[in-house]
Write a protein that holds these residues in place. Structure first.
Motif, mmCIF file in Angstrom:
data_model
loop_
_atom_site.group_PDB
_atom_site.id
_atom_site.type_symbol
_atom_site.label_atom_id
_atom_site.label_comp_id
_atom_site.label_asym_id
_atom_site.label_seq_id
_atom_site.Cartn_x
_atom_site.Cartn_y
_atom_site.Cartn_z
ATOM 1 N N ALA A 45 -8.066 1.197 14.373
ATOM 2 C CA ALA A 45 -7.925 2.399 13.535
ATOM 3 C C ALA A 45 -7.156 3.491 14.274
ATOM 4 N N LEU A 46 -7.494 3.723 15.517
ATOM 5 C CA LEU A 46 -6.826 4.771 16.289
ATOM 6 C C LEU A 46 -5.340 4.483 16.474
ATOM 7 N N ASN A 47 -4.965 3.204 16.401
ATOM 8 C CA ASN A 47 -3.561 2.820 16.529
ATOM 9 C C ASN A 47 -2.904 2.544 15.182
ATOM 10 N N ASP A 48 -3.591 2.899 14.089
ATOM 11 C CA ASP A 48 -3.069 2.761 12.726
ATOM 12 C C ASP A 48 -2.645 1.329 12.395
ATOM 13 N N VAL A 49 -3.370 0.360 12.952
ATOM 14 C CA VAL A 49 -3.099 -1.055 12.676
ATOM 15 C C VAL A 49 -3.968 -1.532 11.518
ATOM 16 N N ALA A 50 -5.263 -1.230 11.594
ATOM 17 C CA ALA A 50 -6.213 -1.661 10.565
ATOM 18 C C ALA A 50 -7.404 -0.709 10.548
ATOM 19 N N TYR A 51 -8.039 -0.632 9.388
ATOM 20 C CA TYR A 51 -9.211 0.205 9.189
ATOM 21 C C TYR A 51 -10.269 -0.664 8.518
#
Length: 188
Positions: A70-76
């Motif tokens: 999430a912090l790397n905007d890959v997956a949530y």
């Protein structure tokens, strides 16, 4: 993109559900839900799975991995919990497909089979789409669905997603490249 400090911790609620990232203290509820699944109901339902390797340490690493993604905007990844008793009902997740001029994501969803038939899937996915647009700032969200997964197709349609196309040889699963239905919805 969602702006966060050191942790992604968005919480959203509906009439019956709480949708939020997993926490370390969710371990017992999470494990209980997996251990109490019914046997597989169809090809796309894992049913009961071996949870013997899923120790608290294993689970803690999973939660940390979700935070990293999430912090790397890959997956949530969001757990779906029932408000009245905190039961872990399933998961909804987003993968970032492209940002920049696209703001394009993919949604996935699954409710533990012992909770099917209560409308939790529809309620969770509908709220997850709200999260995807208002908090994750996607403009377009797609669901990629196997051709014969009628239940998933009906769920996507029930929350306002529209059929766009069939992508041939799109995802490698079941030992082969499979075709997928593409359903989508754009931000208003």
């Amino acid at each position: 993109m969602y702006s966060h400090d050191k942790k992604f911790n968005h919480v959203s609620t509906t009439n019956r559900l709480i949708i939020r990232p997993l926490k370390f203290e969710d371990y017992k509820n999470w494990l209980h839900a997996f251990k109490n699944r019914f046997p597989s109901q169809h090809r796309y339902d894992e049913g009961r799975i071996d949870m013997s390797e899923c120790t608290y340490e294993w689970y803690s690493a999973l939660v940390a991995k979700h935070q990293y993604l999430a912090l790397n905007d890959v997956a949530y990844v969001f757990g779906v919990f029932r408000k009245r008793d905190g039961a872990h009902l399933g998961m909804v997740d987003f993968s970032t497909l492209a940002r920049s001029n696209f703001q394009w994501g993919r949604i996935g969803y699954g409710i533990h089979n012992q909770y099917w038939g209560n409308g939790y899937g529809k309620e969770a996915v509908k709220e997850a789409l709200n999260i995807g647009f208002s908090h994750l700032h996607f403009h377009r969200i797609e669901a990629h669905i196997n051709l014969d997964n009628i239940v998933s197709k009906k769920l996507a349609e029930s929350v306002g997603m529209k059929f766009e196309c069939i992508r041939e040889g799109f995802i490698h699963e079941f030992g082969e490249w499979t075709d997928n239905l593409v359903y989508y919805v754009n931000a208003n």
